[in-house]
Design a protein around this motif. Structure first.
Motif, PDB file in Angstrom:
ATOM      1  N   ARG A 200       8.554   5.234  -0.310  1.00 27.94           N
ATOM      2  CA  ARG A 200       9.993   5.066  -0.454  1.00 27.94           C
ATOM      3  C   ARG A 200      10.494   5.128  -1.895  1.00 27.94           C
ATOM      4  O   ARG A 200      11.689   5.184  -2.136  1.00 27.94           O
ATOM      5  CB  ARG A 200      10.424   3.752   0.207  1.00 27.94           C
ATOM      6  N   SER A 201       9.558   5.084  -2.872  1.00 29.84           N
ATOM      7  CA  SER A 201       9.990   5.213  -4.270  1.00 29.84           C
ATOM      8  C   SER A 201      10.371   6.655  -4.592  1.00 29.84           C
ATOM      9  O   SER A 201      10.919   6.930  -5.653  1.00 29.84           O
ATOM     10  CB  SER A 201       8.869   4.774  -5.220  1.00 29.84           C
ATOM     11  N   HIS A 202      10.057   7.555  -3.683  1.00 28.91           N
ATOM     12  CA  HIS A 202      10.369   8.971  -3.866  1.00 28.91           C
ATOM     13  C   HIS A 202      11.386   9.363  -2.789  1.00 28.91           C
ATOM     14  O   HIS A 202      11.421   8.759  -1.728  1.00 28.91           O
ATOM     15  CB  HIS A 202       9.078   9.785  -3.713  1.00 28.91           C
ATOM     16  N   PHE A 203      12.191  10.387  -3.048  1.00 26.48           N
ATOM     17  CA  PHE A 203      13.284  10.662  -2.098  1.00 26.48           C
ATOM     18  C   PHE A 203      12.778  11.222  -0.764  1.00 26.48           C
ATOM     19  O   PHE A 203      13.402  11.039   0.270  1.00 26.48           O
ATOM     20  CB  PHE A 203      14.336  11.573  -2.740  1.00 26.48           C
ATOM     21  N   TRP A 204      11.627  11.897  -0.774  1.00 26.09           N
ATOM     22  CA  TRP A 204      11.097  12.457   0.493  1.00 26.09           C
ATOM     23  C   TRP A 204       9.597  12.690   0.327  1.00 26.09           C
ATOM     24  O   TRP A 204       9.184  13.750  -0.158  1.00 26.09           O
ATOM     25  CB  TRP A 204      11.807  13.774   0.827  1.00 26.09           C
ATOM     26  N   CYS A 205       8.813  11.725   0.682  1.00 23.21           N
ATOM     27  CA  CYS A 205       7.360  11.844   0.584  1.00 23.21           C
ATOM     28  C   CYS A 205       6.728  11.196   1.800  1.00 23.21           C
ATOM     29  O   CYS A 205       6.752   9.969   1.944  1.00 23.21           O
ATOM     30  CB  CYS A 205       6.851  11.195  -0.703  1.00 23.21           C
ATOM     31  N   LEU A 206       6.209  12.051   2.690  1.00 22.32           N
ATOM     32  CA  LEU A 206       5.670  11.576   3.964  1.00 22.32           C
ATOM     33  C   LEU A 206       4.208  12.010   4.105  1.00 22.32           C
ATOM     34  O   LEU A 206       3.810  13.067   3.614  1.00 22.32           O
ATOM     35  CB  LEU A 206       6.460  12.170   5.140  1.00 22.32           C
ATOM     36  N   GLY A 207       3.436  11.206   4.785  1.00 18.43           N
ATOM     37  CA  GLY A 207       2.042  11.561   5.041  1.00 18.43           C
ATOM     38  C   GLY A 207       1.699  11.331   6.498  1.00 18.43           C
ATOM     39  O   GLY A 207       2.058  10.296   7.075  1.00 18.43           O
ATOM     40  N   VAL A 208       1.012  12.308   7.099  1.00 21.13           N
ATOM     41  CA  VAL A 208       0.523  12.143   8.474  1.00 21.13           C
ATOM     42  C   VAL A 208      -0.979  12.409   8.497  1.00 21.13           C
ATOM     43  O   VAL A 208      -1.470  13.322   7.821  1.00 21.13           O
ATOM     44  CB  VAL A 208       1.246  13.076   9.476  1.00 21.13           C
ATOM     45  N   GLN A 209      -1.698  11.588   9.243  1.00 22.74           N
ATOM     46  CA  GLN A 209      -3.144  11.728   9.291  1.00 22.74           C
ATOM     47  C   GLN A 209      -3.558  12.817  10.289  1.00 22.74           C
ATOM     48  O   GLN A 209      -4.685  13.282  10.285  1.00 22.74           O
ATOM     49  CB  GLN A 209      -3.768  10.366   9.639  1.00 22.74           C
ATOM     50  N   TRP A 210      -2.618  13.267  11.107  1.00 25.36           N
ATOM     51  CA  TRP A 210      -2.936  14.281  12.108  1.00 25.36           C
ATOM     52  C   TRP A 210      -2.558  15.689  11.615  1.00 25.36           C
ATOM     53  O   TRP A 210      -2.213  15.871  10.442  1.00 25.36           O
ATOM     54  CB  TRP A 210      -2.246  13.945  13.442  1.00 25.36           C
ATOM     55  N   HIS A 211      -2.650  16.680  12.521  1.00 23.36           N
ATOM     56  CA  HIS A 211      -2.505  18.091  12.124  1.00 23.36           C
ATOM     57  C   HIS A 211      -1.350  18.786  12.851  1.00 23.36           C
ATOM     58  O   HIS A 211      -1.582  19.546  13.795  1.00 23.36           O
ATOM     59  CB  HIS A 211      -3.806  18.846  12.382  1.00 23.36           C
ATOM     60  N   PRO A 212      -0.119  18.607  12.390  1.00 22.54           N
ATOM     61  CA  PRO A 212       1.017  19.294  13.021  1.00 22.54           C
ATOM     62  C   PRO A 212       0.907  20.812  12.901  1.00 22.54           C
ATOM     63  O   PRO A 212       1.409  21.547  13.758  1.00 22.54           O
ATOM     64  CB  PRO A 212       2.231  18.759  12.251  1.00 22.54           C
ATOM     65  N   GLU A 213       0.243  21.292  11.849  1.00 23.37           N
ATOM     66  CA  GLU A 213       0.173  22.748  11.613  1.00 23.37           C
ATOM     67  C   GLU A 213      -0.737  23.453  12.610  1.00 23.37           C
ATOM     68  O   GLU A 213      -0.718  24.677  12.700  1.00 23.37           O
ATOM     69  CB  GLU A 213      -0.278  23.023  10.169  1.00 23.37           C
ATOM     70  N   MET A 214      -1.536  22.675  13.355  1.00 21.62           N
ATOM     71  CA  MET A 214      -2.408  23.300  14.359  1.00 21.62           C
ATOM     72  C   MET A 214      -1.723  23.352  15.720  1.00 21.62           C
ATOM     73  O   MET A 214      -2.350  23.734  16.709  1.00 21.62           O
ATOM     74  CB  MET A 214      -3.732  22.529  14.454  1.00 21.62           C
TER      75      MET A 214
END
Ligand code: MN
Length: 242
Positions: A200-214
């Motif tokens: 939240r200290s950055h305007f848009w920084c998200l992390g996902v442990q899974w693979h949406p690109e697959m």
């Protein structure tokens, strides 16, 4: 509307006869489908930070494990494809990107782990040792599987996916142990493992442990890439004015 340029970090150099920097096509195809122009960033740049001036958004892709020394971890026999070159490149790139107030950052699988380590967090070296096998995160030796993820209703990810429950494609054997400074856990597997984070200290920084690109055919997962490209529009537009 200007098409934002989205930098995607490549995998580490690999191969004996003809070493290559590679990247699974899903990352590229998903950015294109979302209306962005992808550029692949190999971890061999003399000055990684310089490329940030040329991109409007950043994806930290999946791949091999982070060197355990980077987070005070121990060696484990399952740790694979460690690359000092890629680790250092992504650490430098991400640290600088976190200072750019209008550069959206999406961290996928290894990317989430890199984000956590850069912010001072640590990783479980091998999940089955600490969480058991009740929820598979990867089928031995190295195959994908699926599991459920529950999202925090107040998270940006819940807003993007328009859902609090997701079935995701999972392909990892490590995960967040101690959360990095300022990171907020916003998604969990049924075994309690942190599966999604927001910084939240950055305007848009998200992390996902899974693979949406697959899962390019999955409209819901695709929303993540659409949201990234949309968040990169502002920076792309300003660049175009210059
Ligand atoms: Mn998982």
């Amino acid at each position: 509307m200007v098409a934002p340029v989205i930098g995607i970090t490549s995998y580490a150099r690999d191969g004996q006869e003809l070493p290559c920097f590679s990247l699974p096509v899903g990352y590229v195809d998903c950015i294109v489908a979302a209306g962005g122009d992808p550029v692949i960033l190999p971890p061999a740049m003399a000055e990684p930070v310089r490329v940030l001036d040329s991109i409007d958004g950043l994806v930290l892709s999946g791949g091999g494990d982070v060197a355990p020394a980077a987070y005070g971890g121990d060696h484990h026999e399952t740790i694979y494809a460690v690359s000092e070159e890629r680790d250092q490149f992504e650490f430098q790139l991400l640290r600088a990107a976190l200072q750019r107030k209008d550069l959206p950052i999406l961290c996928i699988c290894r990317g989430l782990q890199v984000l956590n380590v850069v912010l001072g967090g640590s990783l479980h070296e091998h999940l089955p040792d600490v969480l058991g096998e009740a929820v598979p995160h990867r089928i031995p030796p190295r195959q994908t599987c699926r599991h459920q993820v529950r999202l925090d209703p107040t998270s940006r990810l819940a807003e993007i996916f328009r859902s609090l429950e997701l079935e995701v494609l999972s392909w990892h054997h490590q995960g967040v142990e101690r959360l990095g400074e300022g990171l907020r856990a916003v998604g969990w597997a049924e075994d309690g493992l942190i599966e999604a984070v927001e910084y939240r200290s950055h305007f848009w920084c998200l992390g996902v442990q899974w693979h949406p690109e697959m899962e390019q055919q999955d409209q819901r997962q695709h929303r993540l890439f659409s949201a990234l490209v949309k968040a990169a529009q502002g920076r792309a537009g300003r660049k175009n004015d210059r």
